[in-house]
Design a protein around this motif. Structure first.
Motif, PDB file in Angstrom:
ATOM      1  N   GLN A  65      39.952  42.057  42.127  1.00 49.72           N
ATOM      2  CA  GLN A  65      38.819  41.631  41.291  1.00 49.72           C
ATOM      3  C   GLN A  65      39.301  41.193  39.914  1.00 49.72           C
ATOM      4  O   GLN A  65      38.815  40.209  39.358  1.00 49.72           O
ATOM      5  CB  GLN A  65      37.825  42.765  41.190  1.00 49.72           C
ATOM      6  CG  GLN A  65      37.160  43.028  42.538  1.00 49.72           C
ATOM      7  CD  GLN A  65      35.795  43.655  42.379  1.00 49.72           C
ATOM      8  OE1 GLN A  65      35.450  44.151  41.322  1.00 49.72           O
ATOM      9  NE2 GLN A  65      35.026  43.632  43.450  1.00 49.72           N
ATOM     10  N   ARG A  66      40.281  41.944  39.363  1.00 50.28           N
ATOM     11  CA  ARG A  66      40.884  41.530  38.092  1.00 50.28           C
ATOM     12  C   ARG A  66      41.403  40.101  38.202  1.00 50.28           C
ATOM     13  O   ARG A  66      41.171  39.275  37.346  1.00 50.28           O
ATOM     14  CB  ARG A  66      42.091  42.405  37.770  1.00 50.28           C
ATOM     15  CG  ARG A  66      41.783  43.758  37.286  1.00 50.28           C
ATOM     16  CD  ARG A  66      42.015  43.879  35.782  1.00 50.28           C
ATOM     17  NE  ARG A  66      41.311  45.064  35.322  1.00 50.28           N
ATOM     18  CZ  ARG A  66      41.860  46.271  35.343  1.00 50.28           C
ATOM     19  NH1 ARG A  66      43.099  46.411  35.710  1.00 50.28           N
ATOM     20  NH2 ARG A  66      41.153  47.305  34.955  1.00 50.28           N
ATOM     21  N   LEU A  67      42.133  39.873  39.312  1.00 52.81           N
ATOM     22  CA  LEU A  67      42.761  38.580  39.507  1.00 52.81           C
ATOM     23  C   LEU A  67      41.707  37.485  39.535  1.00 52.81           C
ATOM     24  O   LEU A  67      41.869  36.434  38.939  1.00 52.81           O
ATOM     25  CB  LEU A  67      43.543  38.583  40.818  1.00 52.81           C
ATOM     26  CG  LEU A  67      44.196  37.258  41.159  1.00 52.81           C
ATOM     27  CD1 LEU A  67      45.401  37.030  40.275  1.00 52.81           C
ATOM     28  CD2 LEU A  67      44.618  37.217  42.606  1.00 52.81           C
ATOM     29  N   ARG A  68      40.595  37.772  40.227  1.00 57.09           N
ATOM     30  CA  ARG A  68      39.545  36.768  40.347  1.00 57.09           C
ATOM     31  C   ARG A  68      39.037  36.390  38.959  1.00 57.09           C
ATOM     32  O   ARG A  68      38.841  35.241  38.637  1.00 57.09           O
ATOM     33  CB  ARG A  68      38.420  37.319  41.223  1.00 57.09           C
ATOM     34  CG  ARG A  68      37.590  36.237  41.856  1.00 57.09           C
ATOM     35  CD  ARG A  68      36.669  36.803  42.903  1.00 57.09           C
ATOM     36  NE  ARG A  68      37.393  37.378  44.021  1.00 57.09           N
ATOM     37  CZ  ARG A  68      37.016  38.496  44.647  1.00 57.09           C
ATOM     38  NH1 ARG A  68      35.938  39.137  44.255  1.00 57.09           N
ATOM     39  NH2 ARG A  68      37.694  38.949  45.662  1.00 57.09           N
ATOM     40  N   ARG A  69      38.876  37.437  38.130  1.00 59.30           N
ATOM     41  CA  ARG A  69      38.386  37.160  36.771  1.00 59.30           C
ATOM     42  C   ARG A  69      39.416  36.337  35.986  1.00 59.30           C
ATOM     43  O   ARG A  69      39.062  35.425  35.244  1.00 59.30           O
ATOM     44  CB  ARG A  69      38.078  38.471  36.058  1.00 59.30           C
ATOM     45  CG  ARG A  69      36.571  38.718  36.001  1.00 59.30           C
ATOM     46  CD  ARG A  69      36.259  40.058  35.421  1.00 59.30           C
ATOM     47  NE  ARG A  69      36.336  41.095  36.447  1.00 59.30           N
ATOM     48  CZ  ARG A  69      36.631  42.356  36.189  1.00 59.30           C
ATOM     49  NH1 ARG A  69      36.897  42.742  34.958  1.00 59.30           N
ATOM     50  NH2 ARG A  69      36.659  43.240  37.145  1.00 59.30           N
ATOM     51  N   ARG A  70      40.706  36.680  36.217  1.00 56.69           N
ATOM     52  CA  ARG A  70      41.737  35.943  35.488  1.00 56.69           C
ATOM     53  C   ARG A  70      41.703  34.472  35.866  1.00 56.69           C
ATOM     54  O   ARG A  70      41.792  33.595  35.022  1.00 56.69           O
ATOM     55  CB  ARG A  70      43.105  36.534  35.821  1.00 56.69           C
ATOM     56  CG  ARG A  70      44.219  35.874  35.023  1.00 56.69           C
ATOM     57  CD  ARG A  70      45.551  36.048  35.656  1.00 56.69           C
ATOM     58  NE  ARG A  70      46.053  37.415  35.488  1.00 56.69           N
ATOM     59  CZ  ARG A  70      47.313  37.745  35.783  1.00 56.69           C
ATOM     60  NH1 ARG A  70      48.142  36.840  36.239  1.00 56.69           N
ATOM     61  NH2 ARG A  70      47.719  38.973  35.665  1.00 56.69           N
ATOM     62  N   TYR A  71      41.539  34.194  37.190  1.00 56.38           N
ATOM     63  CA  TYR A  71      41.466  32.808  37.641  1.00 56.38           C
ATOM     64  C   TYR A  71      40.294  32.095  36.999  1.00 56.38           C
ATOM     65  O   TYR A  71      40.387  30.953  36.590  1.00 56.38           O
ATOM     66  CB  TYR A  71      41.312  32.747  39.166  1.00 56.38           C
ATOM     67  CG  TYR A  71      42.607  32.955  39.902  1.00 56.38           C
ATOM     68  CD1 TYR A  71      43.819  32.808  39.248  1.00 56.38           C
ATOM     69  CD2 TYR A  71      42.612  33.285  41.244  1.00 56.38           C
ATOM     70  CE1 TYR A  71      45.011  33.006  39.923  1.00 56.38           C
ATOM     71  CE2 TYR A  71      43.793  33.475  41.926  1.00 56.38           C
ATOM     72  CZ  TYR A  71      44.989  33.334  41.259  1.00 56.38           C
ATOM     73  OH  TYR A  71      46.154  33.520  41.923  1.00 56.38           O
ATOM     74  N   ALA A 102      43.910  48.122  45.628  1.00 55.43           N
ATOM     75  CA  ALA A 102      44.069  46.716  45.975  1.00 55.43           C
ATOM     76  C   ALA A 102      42.822  45.931  45.583  1.00 55.43           C
ATOM     77  O   ALA A 102      42.917  44.828  45.041  1.00 55.43           O
ATOM     78  CB  ALA A 102      44.331  46.584  47.470  1.00 55.43           C
ATOM     79  N   GLU A 103      41.669  46.493  45.844  1.00 50.80           N
ATOM     80  CA  GLU A 103      40.415  45.779  45.571  1.00 50.80           C
ATOM     81  C   GLU A 103      40.219  45.581  44.063  1.00 50.80           C
ATOM     82  O   GLU A 103      39.835  44.500  43.615  1.00 50.80           O
ATOM     83  CB  GLU A 103      39.255  46.573  46.179  1.00 50.80           C
ATOM     84  CG  GLU A 103      37.920  45.880  46.142  1.00 50.80           C
ATOM     85  CD  GLU A 103      37.880  44.637  47.011  1.00 50.80           C
ATOM     86  OE1 GLU A 103      38.570  44.622  48.044  1.00 50.80           O
ATOM     87  OE2 GLU A 103      37.168  43.692  46.652  1.00 50.80           O
ATOM     88  N   ILE A 104      40.533  46.625  43.302  1.00 51.47           N
ATOM     89  CA  ILE A 104      40.365  46.506  41.850  1.00 51.47           C
ATOM     90  C   ILE A 104      41.309  45.447  41.306  1.00 51.47           C
ATOM     91  O   ILE A 104      40.918  44.573  40.526  1.00 51.47           O
ATOM     92  CB  ILE A 104      40.618  47.869  41.167  1.00 51.47           C
ATOM     93  CG1 ILE A 104      39.476  48.825  41.515  1.00 51.47           C
ATOM     94  CG2 ILE A 104      40.734  47.711  39.666  1.00 51.47           C
ATOM     95  CD1 ILE A 104      39.708  50.237  41.061  1.00 51.47           C
ATOM     96  N   VAL A 105      42.544  45.491  41.770  1.00 54.81           N
ATOM     97  CA  VAL A 105      43.518  44.499  41.321  1.00 54.81           C
ATOM     98  C   VAL A 105      43.042  43.096  41.668  1.00 54.81           C
ATOM     99  O   VAL A 105      43.131  42.167  40.875  1.00 54.81           O
ATOM    100  CB  VAL A 105      44.884  44.796  41.963  1.00 54.81           C
ATOM    101  CG1 VAL A 105      45.826  43.635  41.756  1.00 54.81           C
ATOM    102  CG2 VAL A 105      45.479  46.049  41.389  1.00 54.81           C
TER     103      VAL A 105
END
Lengths: 474, 317, 372
Positions: C359-365, C354-357
């Motif tokens: 963090q990915r999302l944060r970068r995508r935003y 969940a955390e890795i996903v």
């Protein structure tokens, strides 16, 4: 939600004007969550506080001619639709053998609330419900008003100083019981009380609940030792967790190089917040209690062995376990606070010649204090409500010895302690008579929820205040 | 060996009671109770916690300077603590095993003084409106076990087998019991299942009152629990004893040991043969075997000892 | 960060202090991290003796418990996920800002309600009530979503001034009495339906026609109680993910003619999907490890049964009641520690994922925010 979709697409609801019906379902989700929370809190408040209200006593005449005096407790339907029945708390366990009686509603021919019914609590037999005939004190025989005043005056005194006296009581079916005044702990005539008197009695009983120790093996009395144990354990825990949590957060945010490793560690810390509390309990039992505690025992308390001193659950191990459990909470909250401080502040401090220590202690930490406080309060709130790990590392059903007393060294870290959450579990599942215990369980639950909610609200307001303040500065 | 032990115990009881009598006589002679003070430690049974603590409360009421500290760690913790010498009183809800007794003798050279302080029983309970009244022990085994070690021909799963005449309750019997770690679980397994295996679909509750609460709310439920947890939500079934008579669990039948699942509650005392008990312990024992002490047994939901047993332990064997 | 040298007389002392403090903080920080690591090491270490024993029979004892844990978690997620995600979608995109700022802390309070309180209510109040009124309980579960849709339908049918009084953006609040009323209606009407169409007794029907056994404390009760406990954590994370979707995306979609709901469903939700997924994962992690609720509401029956009306027994509850009595070093002790290890590994994997996903999302935003 697939079935919902099936239903609605058939009906064509979703083609409604505007956004359709989905937003309404979503809104209902919010409403439902709030409704459940409100229902839970209302239930706890009503049942928890209602228990202390002087309940009216009923005198019920059955069709068979028997008379029962008691407090109506609950009503349920009979099987096969044969009407319903009502449970009365009748007390008088010493005479009838049971504190309770079920009465079928159809059997009742008459019910009334006469003002002369009384209820008194005695040791060891618990509640008596019936009528007061006379009071014998020495040669005196007091009746009516004189008897009431005599009892009220006598009960206000400690047991030792009470005048000798015997209450002559009559049960519903006219049996006479002579009760020495010294064994009476509480006296009430709820039907004769006015609203004002009831309110006062209600307040007094709530106060007794909060300030007294449990009586009659946890079936009566108050929860003071449990409150004390909870608070003490939580204080110890925050004393342990705050410095370590803050150190770790400072290390992660200010000192360590921001690389893959720190990111990994950060993920690890966050994850630990999600590790089940019972796992921490297992760790506490295996490492603190059996490992460290066992070693301490074999080094310092070997003359006591095989009975353990530190090698069994106790206050210290419980606090340490919960400190470990709440460590991620403190680290995350503190880091959040540190990250919010603009780098310009740090650079300014360093530019003016401060060392890193000075920069940290004079600039960064003061600014991050509210965040640390928030973290600590959140940790405390989480710890106060945790029960599962404590069952493994030191909570006790009944600890007659408080962990703090006048005996050297005053704070006894190895002792077992009582905890509100565990007290609740124990009285609900282990108590003698669960029917009698449930009102007390509700009161305990309400108290626990109040403590946890107040702590959380404090954290929320603190965080809100912090964010607003930061917002103004930036 | 056992016999020998028993005789030894009697001898200690004699000594104890003699000292007790002397003390009491002394009290009478002086005309007022001597003031006893001190701390009394006891370690042992969880089941007896309520009882021991009530005794402690009554003791403090008699002698305000006595303070009872009780640590409930289960019956198994009592022998350990007695052997270790951290306590002189070990309440247990079962008799000491041979190994436990031998450990004690190895350490001290004499056996612990064994006193029976109250009676208790395990009861099989159903919902208060359930028409079922009596079960044989074989039926109990057929209901609760998979092994049928007591000789029942086939397991009983449905209410229709037990109460064929009525259509209520119906469906499967919902079973409730205690968790593995509890002594109640062990005792029921030994006495009612003939050491057989429990069914897997029994709800294992963490406490006897949870069992009672669950059975009291559910019309098709049956469960077993300690006698002292009985409340009006449930009804205890009569059990058929060896002679074929159905015995209801009540004060009389349990007191006389007629109810098949009754048991004694014990108090073990570390008392060297030639010594008398310290006054604090003595006061405690006096209280237990007094009228008041046995009333407390009743108030705690257990069954007082039969008079002759009580007197035998209080006075001469 | 390199520090400039300054010509102060106290300089050496200050630097020594600084070094010391840095060392101390580093030691403290690393110590804490090591302590955290120690949990995993300890659990693995204590389960090793089991390997030596190679006792597959006792390992088999754990499998119904693992099944029970998953069943309880599944039940809780089935109840909590739709409600939490629905609430998150509503509060991120439809709710008035003022209500939203109040709602989040309120739901955080919901998260704070101790498990032992929820478990007590579920085990001693809810379970017997549902058993006595099974038809009403099922009726509520079916009727409440329908009644919410009905509220929406009626809302579109009413006059404009009523709609302005009761706007959608405040519906989260004013639907509460509506839902409460509808729940009461369901409770009242269910016995009538039961009487006329279900032969008077739903449980007898289930038993006779489908052979379904009903246990008082069952997966349904555990699901509701534990669902209550995990709703807030799913909600809070999912709402964060949805609210952080760059507003330009939504505005773009709506400018192209999409309705608010379409913009949410087609644009915001796919964008935030990883965040929503991680919210659900974290909720699942919490449901798997929750102890007191399962202990008090599940009946602790070690069964392999998929029926929602039968009991279950979870790893965590077994640890809580059996471990204090297990003698250290014994087989039960090691088995229970293995159970703890299983919980630890499961939640750790789920949370890390969940955390890795996230963090990915944060970068995508961040990327989306900068490119637009």
């Amino acid at each position: 939600m697939r079935w919902q979709r099936a239903v609605f697409s058939n009906v064509g609801f979703l083609k409604m004007s505007g956004s359709g019906l989905w937003p309404w379902l979503c809104a209902a989700c919010v409403a439902l969550s709030l409704l459940m929370l409100a229902a839970l809190l209302t239930l706890l408040t009503i049942r928890g506080l209602g228990h202390f209200w002087p309940a009216p006593l009923e005198e019920v005449t059955l069709k068979s001619g028997d008379i029962v005096i008691g407090q109506p407790v609950r009503e349920t339907t009979l099987p096969k639709g044969a009407g319903s029945e009502r449970l009365y708390f009748t007390g008088n366990q010493d005479i009838t053998g049971s504190n309770w009686q079920w009465i079928t509603i159809d059997d009742i021919s008459q019910q009334a609330e006469p003002a002369d019914l009384i209820r008194l609590t005695r040791t060891p037999w618990g509640d008596f419900i019936g009528r007061l005939m006379t009071v014998e004190s020495g040669d005196q025989r007091l009746t009516e008003q004189a008897a009431w005043t005599f009892i009220h005056d006598a009960l206000a005194l400690p047991v030792k100083q009470r005048p000798p006296g015997t209450l002559v009581l009559a049960t519903a079916d006219g049996q006479i019981l002579r009760q020495p005044l010294a064994s009476v702990t509480y006296f009430q005539s709820p039907n004769a009380m006015s609203w004002g008197q009831k309110t006062i009695a209600w307040g007094q009983r709530i106060w007794q609940f909060l300030s007294e120790g449990p009586r009659a093996a946890n079936t009566g009395g108050g929860v003071w030792p449990a409150i004390f144990g909870t608070v003490l354990m939580v204080i110890l825990m925050s004393v342990i967790v705050t410095p370590f949590g803050v150190l770790a957060a400072i290390y992660l945010n200010e000192i360590a190089h921001q690389n893959r490793l720190t990111r990994l560690v950060r993920i690890g810390v966050r994850n630990l917040a999600g590790v089940p509390s019972i796992v921490y309990g297992v760790f506490g039992l295996g490492v603190f209690v059996y490992g460290v505690g066992g070693s301490i025992d074999s080094w310092f308390f070997s003359d006591e062995l095989p009975s353990p001193t530190f090698g069994t659950g106790g206050l210290l191990w419980a606090s340490l376990t919960l400190a470990l459990l709440t460590l991620p909470v403190v680290i995350v909250a503190t880091e959040e606070g540190l990250a919010r401080i603009p780098d310009a502040q740090r650079e300014g401090a360093v530019a003016l010649g401060a060392t890193r220590l000075e920069m940290l202690t004079r600039v960064v930490l003061p600014m991050a204090t509210p965040a640390m406080l928030t973290g600590m309060i959140l940790a405390v709130a989480r710890a106060a409500g945790e029960v599962a790990p404590l069952m493994l590392v030191g909570v006790a059903k009944l600890a007659p010895q408080m962990p703090v007393d006048g005996e050297f060294p005053y704070l006894h870290l190895e002792r077992k302690f009582m905890h509100l959450g565990y007290h609740l579990f124990d009285t609900a599942f282990h108590g003698e008579d669960v029917q009698a215990a449930i009102p007390l369980v509700f009161a305990t639950a309400l108290l626990l929820v109040l403590i946890v909610l107040v702590l959380n609200l404090t954290a929320i307001f603190l965080r809100h205040y912090l964010r607003r303040q930061r917002g103004n500065e930036c | 060996m056992k016999r020998y032990n028993l005789r030894r115990v009697r001898k200690h009881q004699l000594l104890l009671l003699l000292t007790g009598w002397l003390l009491m006589a002394g009290n009478l002679a002086w005309g007022q109770p001597t003031s006893v003070s001190g701390t009394l430690g006891a370690v042992g049974s969880d089941t007896m916690a309520g009882l021991v603590l009530r005794w402690g409360e009554a003791l403090s009421a008699r002698h305000p300077d006595i303070n009872l500290q009780f640590q409930a760690g289960g019956s198994a913790s009592a022998p350990t603590a007695l052997v270790a010498g951290t306590t002189r009183l070990g309440p247990m809800s079962r008799p000491m095993t041979h190994a436990e007794r031998q450990q004690f003798i190895d350490r001290y050279g004499y056996p612990p003084l064994e006193l029976r302080v109250a009676r208790d029983a395990l009861v099989v309970v159903v919902h208060r409106h359930n028409p079922l009244d009596t079960l044989t022990l074989q039926q109990v085994d057929a209901i609760f076990s998979t092994s049928l070690a007591c000789g029942a021909p086939h397991p009983i799963r449905r209410w229709s087998t037990l109460v064929p005449a009525t259509d209520w309750p119906y469906g499967q019997i919902a079973l409730h019991g205690r968790n593995l770690a509890s002594g109640t679980h062990g005792l029921f397994q030994e006495r009612a299942l003939c050491d057989g295996e429990f069914r897997l679909d029994i709800s294992e509750h963490p406490g006897s009152s949870a069992v009672i609460a669950a059975v009291g709310e559910s019309f098709n439920a049956m469960g077993y629990a300690g006698y002292n947890h009985l409340n009006p939500m449930v009804r205890a079934l009569r059990l058929v004893d060896e002679s074929g008579a159905a015995v209801a669990p009540n004060e009389r039948s349990i007191q006389q040991g007629k109810y098949p699942l009754s048991r004694d509650l014990y108090l073990y005392v570390n008392l060297p043969p030639s010594e008398s008990l310290p006054p604090v312990e003595q006061a405690f024992l006096t209280l237990i075997f007094s009228e008041e002490g046995q009333q407390i047994v009743k108030a705690a939901g257990f069954v007082p000892l039969p008079n002759q047993l009580r007197d035998a332990q209080r006075q001469h064997p | 960060m390199t520090l400039p040298r300054l010509p102060f007389s106290r300089q050496p002392l200050r630097h020594i202090q600084d070094r010391l403090a840095t060392g101390l903080i580093t030691a403290g920080g690393i110590g804490v991290l090591l302590a955290i690591l120690a949990i995993g090491v300890f659990l693995v270490w204590e389960t090793l003796p089991l390997l030596a024993l190679g006792d597959t029979f006792s390992l088999a004892k754990l499998s119904p418990l693992a099944w029970g844990t998953l069943k309880a978690a599944l039940a809780a997620m089935l109840f909590a996920t739709p409600i939490a995600l629905g609430a998150a979608m509503y509060s991120a995109l439809f709710m008035s800002a003022r209500l939203r700022s109040r709602l989040k802390p309120t739901l955080e309070l919901m998260e704070a309600v101790p498990g032992v309180v929820i478990g007590f209510i579920a085990g001693l109040l809810l379970a017997p009530w549902v058993e006595r009124n099974l038809a009403s309980a099922l009726m509520i579960i079916i009727w409440l979503p329908l009644s919410a849709a009905l509220a929406g339908y009626l809302w579109y049918r009413t006059a404009v001034h009523v709609r302005q009084r009761l706007p959608l953006s405040w519906a989260g609040l004013w639907l509460i009495p509506w839902l409460a009323g509808m729940a009461v209606l369901a409770i009242w009407i269910a016995p009538i339906i039961e009487q006329h169409w279900l032969g008077g007794d739903l449980r007898r029907l289930l038993d006779q026609r489908y052979g379904l056994d009903y246990a008082t404390r069952n997966a349904l009760i555990v699901g509701i109680a534990m669902g209550f406990a995990v709703i807030p954590s799913i909600y809070s994370l999912a709402e964060d993910a949805l609210a952080d979707v760059p507003p330009t995306l939504m505005e773009g979609a709506q400018a192209l003619g999409a309705s608010r709901w379409q913009a949410l469903w087609k644009v915001a939700l796919p964008t935030a999907a990883p965040g929503v997924f991680s919210a659900v994962m974290i909720g699942a992690g919490r449901a798997v490890g929750e102890t007191m609720i399962v202990l008090m509401a599940s009946g602790n029956t070690a069964l392999f049964s998929a029926s929602p009306f039968e009991g279950l027994r979870s790893l965590s509850a077994s640890i809580a009641i059996e471990l204090p009595e297990a003698s250290p070093g014994g087989l039960t002790y090691h088995l229970l520690i293995l159970a703890a290890l299983a919980l630890f590994i499961f939640t750790f994997v789920v949370n890390t994922l969940a955390e890795i996903v996230r963090q990915r999302l944060r970068r995508r935003y961040q990327r989306l925010g900068s490119s637009l």
